[in-house]
Structures are given as C-alpha cells and as structure tokens.
Scaffold this motif. Structure first.
Motif, mmCIF file in Angstrom:
data_model
loop_
_atom_site.group_PDB
_atom_site.id
_atom_site.type_symbol
_atom_site.label_atom_id
_atom_site.label_comp_id
_atom_site.label_asym_id
_atom_site.label_seq_id
_atom_site.Cartn_x
_atom_site.Cartn_y
_atom_site.Cartn_z
ATOM 1 N N ASP A 29 -0.082 -3.370 -16.923
ATOM 2 C CA ASP A 29 1.290 -3.112 -17.376
ATOM 3 C C ASP A 29 1.424 -1.769 -18.094
ATOM 4 O O ASP A 29 2.476 -1.445 -18.621
ATOM 5 C CB ASP A 29 1.805 -4.251 -18.254
ATOM 6 N N GLY A 30 0.346 -0.971 -18.123
ATOM 7 C CA GLY A 30 0.395 0.368 -18.696
ATOM 8 C C GLY A 30 -0.025 0.445 -20.151
ATOM 9 O O GLY A 30 -0.169 1.533 -20.699
ATOM 10 N N ARG A 31 -0.233 -0.702 -20.787
ATOM 11 C CA ARG A 31 -0.659 -0.662 -22.190
ATOM 12 C C ARG A 31 -2.084 -0.132 -22.296
ATOM 13 O O ARG A 31 -2.894 -0.306 -21.384
ATOM 14 C CB ARG A 31 -0.575 -2.048 -22.830
ATOM 15 N N LYS A 32 -2.368 0.514 -23.430
ATOM 16 C CA LYS A 32 -3.696 1.033 -23.714
ATOM 17 C C LYS A 32 -4.212 0.348 -24.970
ATOM 18 O O LYS A 32 -3.609 0.465 -26.034
ATOM 19 C CB LYS A 32 -3.641 2.555 -23.927
ATOM 20 N N CYS A 52 -6.498 -2.558 -31.205
ATOM 21 C CA CYS A 52 -5.158 -2.045 -31.482
ATOM 22 C C CYS A 52 -4.581 -1.527 -30.161
ATOM 23 O O CYS A 52 -5.317 -1.192 -29.242
ATOM 24 C CB CYS A 52 -5.169 -0.951 -32.548
ATOM 25 N N GLU A 53 -3.266 -1.528 -30.108
ATOM 26 C CA GLU A 53 -2.576 -0.974 -28.949
ATOM 27 C C GLU A 53 -2.102 0.420 -29.324
ATOM 28 O O GLU A 53 -1.422 0.603 -30.328
ATOM 29 C CB GLU A 53 -1.367 -1.826 -28.557
ATOM 30 N N ASP A 63 -0.910 3.403 -33.548
ATOM 31 C CA ASP A 63 -1.916 2.400 -33.215
ATOM 32 C C ASP A 63 -1.494 1.097 -33.883
ATOM 33 O O ASP A 63 -1.535 0.977 -35.112
ATOM 34 C CB ASP A 63 -3.301 2.826 -33.692
ATOM 35 N N ILE A 64 -1.055 0.142 -33.072
ATOM 36 C CA ILE A 64 -0.555 -1.139 -33.582
ATOM 37 C C ILE A 64 -1.723 -2.127 -33.651
ATOM 38 O O ILE A 64 -2.305 -2.469 -32.619
ATOM 39 C CB ILE A 64 0.558 -1.690 -32.674
ATOM 40 N N PRO A 65 -2.102 -2.566 -34.854
ATOM 41 C CA PRO A 65 -3.257 -3.463 -34.994
ATOM 42 C C PRO A 65 -3.017 -4.818 -34.328
ATOM 43 O O PRO A 65 -1.949 -5.400 -34.460
ATOM 44 C CB PRO A 65 -3.426 -3.619 -36.503
ATOM 45 N N LEU A 66 -4.035 -5.295 -33.610
ATOM 46 C CA LEU A 66 -3.953 -6.586 -32.929
ATOM 47 C C LEU A 66 -5.020 -7.566 -33.423
ATOM 48 O O LEU A 66 -4.920 -8.749 -33.155
ATOM 49 C CB LEU A 66 -4.115 -6.394 -31.413
#
Length: 128
Positions: A29-32, A52-53, A63-66
C-alpha cells in the motif's frame, strides 16, 4: 496443508541474515515501516520491534511510532537493511509532528483528487 516451495525456503533463509538489524520495509500500500527484525516465518511474516511508519510529504517527514509490529508477508514488496553509519534523509528534509504530517497528507490527497477531477472534465477536449 500447503507445501512450501524452494523459493519460500530461500526467502526465509535470506531473512535470517537481517535478524536483530534495523530494516526498512516497503508495503504494497506504499507505507514505509522501519524497525528491528526480531522474528519471521516461512511466509515472510515478520515482527519488527520499535517500529515506526515514515510518512514523507514533499520536504517534510514524520516517524509515527508503532511499537511492536507484525507484518503479513504477502504485503511486503521490499526489505532492506538500514545503514546506521549514514544519514537517513537528505539535509533539506524537515521533521514535523504527527498532526502536521496528517494535515500535509490531507492537502496532498485533496490536490491529487482535484487534479483527477479536472482531468476527467477536460477529456472532451481530447479529439484524436
């Protein structure tokens, strides 16, 4: 019960060399996603620790923490090891908050939608 073909064995063997290393994973889906590979299986399902995304819009990124993240193997397009010695991003890139990157994504999406709408409206001018 399905049988794993030779190509599945090669994939899981090659992932073994990435264990405990920081990776970047490109999804369909293009996410990294970035994180440390802690586990995987014969289907290339993977577990990233400290994931992170990375969202990039123009010259800004976030950078969104996951946290601990499980990735289904069928969604993986590309996996690569990150070089911790090198700078991750070009110097002109600016880190922003999650709220700012979300706003920038919305603006980019709306601009793309508008462009598509305008293109459809102008198709009648295309007289081959």
């Amino acid at each position: 019960m399905s049988w794993a073909g030779p190509e599945d064995i090669y994939l899981s063997t090659s992932l073994a060399s990435y264990l405990d290393k920081k990776l970047i994973v490109l999804l369909r889906d293009g996410r990294k996603l970035m994180g440390i590979l802690r586990s995987f299986d014969q289907f290339a399902n993977a577990v990233l620790e400290g994931a992170c995304e990375r969202v990039i819009v123009g010259d800004i990124y976030c950078d969104i923490p996951l946290g601990l993240y499980i990735i289904r193997g069928e969604n993986v397009v590309l996996i690569g090891e990150m070089d911790l010695e090198k700078e991750e991003l070009p110097p002109h890139m600016t880190s922003v908050s999650v709220a700012e990157i979300t706003r920038a994504q919305k603006v980019e999406r709306e601009a793309s939608d508008l462009k598509g709408t305008m293109r459809r409206r102008m198709e009648f001018l295309d007289m081959d």
